[in-house]
Design a protein around this motif. Sequence first.
Motif, mmCIF file in Angstrom:
data_model
loop_
_atom_site.group_PDB
_atom_site.id
_atom_site.type_symbol
_atom_site.label_atom_id
_atom_site.label_comp_id
_atom_site.label_asym_id
_atom_site.label_seq_id
_atom_site.Cartn_x
_atom_site.Cartn_y
_atom_site.Cartn_z
ATOM 1 N N THR A 164 40.733 44.256 31.720
ATOM 2 C CA THR A 164 40.655 43.783 33.105
ATOM 3 C C THR A 164 40.903 44.953 34.050
ATOM 4 N N ALA A 212 40.797 46.194 38.223
ATOM 5 C CA ALA A 212 40.668 45.898 39.661
ATOM 6 C C ALA A 212 40.049 47.087 40.372
ATOM 7 N N LYS A 272 30.640 36.635 44.914
ATOM 8 C CA LYS A 272 31.558 36.598 43.783
ATOM 9 C C LYS A 272 32.419 37.860 43.802
ATOM 10 N N VAL A 291 34.425 38.521 41.002
ATOM 11 C CA VAL A 291 34.726 38.800 39.603
ATOM 12 C C VAL A 291 33.398 39.031 38.878
ATOM 13 N N ARG A 301 31.507 40.901 34.997
ATOM 14 C CA ARG A 301 31.654 41.631 33.739
ATOM 15 C C ARG A 301 30.626 42.746 33.717
ATOM 16 N N GLU A 340 36.271 43.184 32.476
ATOM 17 C CA GLU A 340 36.235 42.117 33.480
ATOM 18 C C GLU A 340 36.747 42.757 34.767
ATOM 19 N N PHE A 353 37.555 42.864 38.901
ATOM 20 C CA PHE A 353 37.897 42.125 40.123
ATOM 21 C C PHE A 353 37.734 43.039 41.321
ATOM 22 N N ALA A 359 45.229 42.241 36.894
ATOM 23 C CA ALA A 359 44.335 43.211 36.270
ATOM 24 C C ALA A 359 45.226 44.198 35.531
ATOM 25 N N LEU A 419 42.743 34.090 40.901
ATOM 26 C CA LEU A 419 42.994 35.092 39.862
ATOM 27 C C LEU A 419 44.309 34.846 39.126
#
Lengths: 210, 210
Positions: A8, A10, A37, A39, A41, A48, A50, A66, B149
């Motif tokens: 994850t 950010a 959006k 978020v 991938r 993933e 953010f 994250a 989140l």
Amino acid sequence: MSVDTPLTLALPKGRLEEQVREHFAKAGIEYHFEKRKLVARDKDKRLEIFLVKNADLPTYVHHGIAGLGVCGEDVLYEAGVPLHRLKELPFGSTRMCLAGPKGASIDVSEQGLKVATKFTRFTRDYFHNQNIPVEMVKLNGSVELAPVLGLTPYIVDLVETGGTLKANNLEVLQELSSIRVHLVANPAYYKYHYREIEHFLEILEAAGDE
Amino acid sequence: MSVDTPLTLALPKGRLEEQVREHFAKAGIEYHFEKRKLVARDKDKRLEIFLVKNADLPTYVHHGIAGLGVCGEDVLYEAGVPLHRLKELPFGSTRMCLAGPKGASIDVSEQGLKVATKFTRFTRDYFHNQNIPVEMVKLNGSVELAPVLGLTPYIVDLVETGGTLKANNLEVLQELSSIRVHLVANPAYYKYHYREIEHFLEILEAAGDE
């Protein structure tokens, strides 16, 4: 890096995110945010991602929402949360400067400097370390207005081209620090995802850091 | 109000400034900012007007750079500086709300509420006054992302149409306070410019507050 447990990450909204996108593309990492959006991938589902506001990025990584983040040293310094710095990234560097009216000599009077800034933590520490008393007025934006309107004679702010300063008859009086962009990690996350993160770093290295 | 000593007025950049402009026009007060300029006079030279960032407006009025300002109660509350409230203005009102996932019941557990917010001072005071322990995560923007989140289950934020909440599957759980827009003054400035300010208020009254 396993496909079923993406790392994850950010990223800060705005220009820095665009630079990350370009840099990642060189390493073969591509991602795309659908409209509205925040978020996404990457195409290989390794990450993933953010999108958060720049100043909030350390908060999201600190709380483990994250595990990783991309962040400038300016924001990291103000946030004051303990994050691992994994890697300096080869873009987005800038300078933290003391600026004031063109031709002004720096007047460190007995009362010390009076500056307006968004970066109160950095400014306080920098001048205290030099034994220069500093009076700060915290602003949230348009810091270059402070000397123009007479709020404070000086400002401490990030300076890239200097165009905004020039438009307000201001100039850099002293460069205080270079500011670089880092890939950072939540310390606990780093511990538990050490292998995947190291692999991710190797992929980034392959992008050939300028 | 003397022509040679205009009152100084700070206005917040953005939508609120547009509403001020419309309201002032009804009272015959017209002003125009030249491109890239942040200082202007009205056409009768009664006012010298500065455009500043919303969150910085109380700072400029507190330091007397502008004697008067137009500001929402949300910003006034967070700034926590002593300004006179001269007059509530008939536009720009909104609501400070507790919001969370659709259909959530408010779970004030023994640990209390966990909320993300830009308005930490308001939030702390509001819940402490109700003897509800509150854990806050300060964010600077996109607060509605926090429950999405998983940063915090709830948020405290300004809500107008509720469109942003809805887009993130959130809803208002409780309205905490109405937020109105005020004409404020630096207390010392008010004392020294009492007559001119009262005259200015009379002109505004003539605009016919809805």
